[in-house]
Design a protein around this motif. Sequence first.
Motif: not given
Length: 409
Positions: A7-21, A90-98
């Motif tokens: 989810g969001g942690a994977v998305r935000d890391r790829l966007l080079e944004m701070p990972v909040k949770e 919901d969205l493809t950008i939230n449907a990634m995993a590591e």
Amino acid sequence: MQIYLVGGAVRDRLLEMPVKERDFVVVGATPEQMQARGFRRVGSHFPIFIHPQTHEEYALARSGGSEAGSSGELAHDQSVTLEQDLARRDLTINAMAEDGQGELIDPYGGREDLQRRVLRHVSDAFSDDPIRVLRVARFMARYADLGFTLAPETHALMSEMVAAGQLDHLVAERVWQELYGALGETQPRRFFELLRSLGALQRVLPELDALFGVPQPVAWHPEVDCGEHTLMALQVAVELSDDPEVRFATLTHDLGKGTTPERILPSHYGHGERGSRLIDQLCDRIRVPGRFRELARGCASYHGHLHRLYELRPKTVLKMLTGLGAFRQPGRLTQFILVCQADFQGRGGFRQRPYPQGEDLMRLYRAAAEVTAATQDASLIGRLLGDAIQRERIERIGERMRTIGATVN
């Protein structure tokens, strides 16, 4: 048992944004195995577990339905795969995993959509949870500065959901949660613009939708349209303050203009009082917390007073300060001034204009606040004491207004 960051942690890391949770999905495990490892189970609809040390959330992989509040059934047996779990998002950008080695698992093209700056739904299962329409609008508010757009097919699907009435019976608390989240983003106006383009704003926030197409006097509102002015003012509020109460009050300060009788347009006499009633209606419907309601009502009622500060009588200024609760909650006055400044500067060509009324109102408040029960004759009690305080406060305000008036002139 396999554990994946999702989810969001994977998305935000790829966007080079701070990972909040960080959230995790566990594949091939049972609730009993998780509890045997010290995880604490929470949630009644499907198994979510809290890590004993990090307190991060770990969910068993599940298929069907959505992240929250779906009408579909959720299966969470050991046979559910990671791909099945990601497919319900919901969205493809939230449907990634590591995985544990940091390798990206991206079965639905989320990374490519990130690179292309596109918000796209994973599958038609998106429509299982209509709150996702608001959630996508919130993502638009968050990522507008990065150039994100909405995929045409996702816009079409969400429009179909709105037309089918799927947003007509949303859980009130979830609507407020998404609205509150949108107000905290960098471009909250994008949230409302997208909802309006879908026909959803009229369903979810009809009081706000009613402002669009309603004219105002061009001399004071070169942008003319009440809805456009509201969104312009909201963006100024974002620049002035990160306080969500200030932003909500700015959003709702002119709701009364949506019910102005057509015969008096483009004037809007009495819109403050009408707006206060509409704020109550809105807050009751989506369960807005009381502190948001109180500030919004005060701003709707009195923002016009502050704009005309130099024309007011001292008694009227005191009535405004008292009505705002300034003597009980001084911080409320600061919030009110920010909303009024956003309202004034959120107009075509007004952004850089000074707004001295805010600082001058603070001066008047400080003069009046010096008058308390402790400064009065000790023999006065009850109504006599209250009347004495009021008379002296009016006198102090009048004295300071004459000083301010001389400066302004």
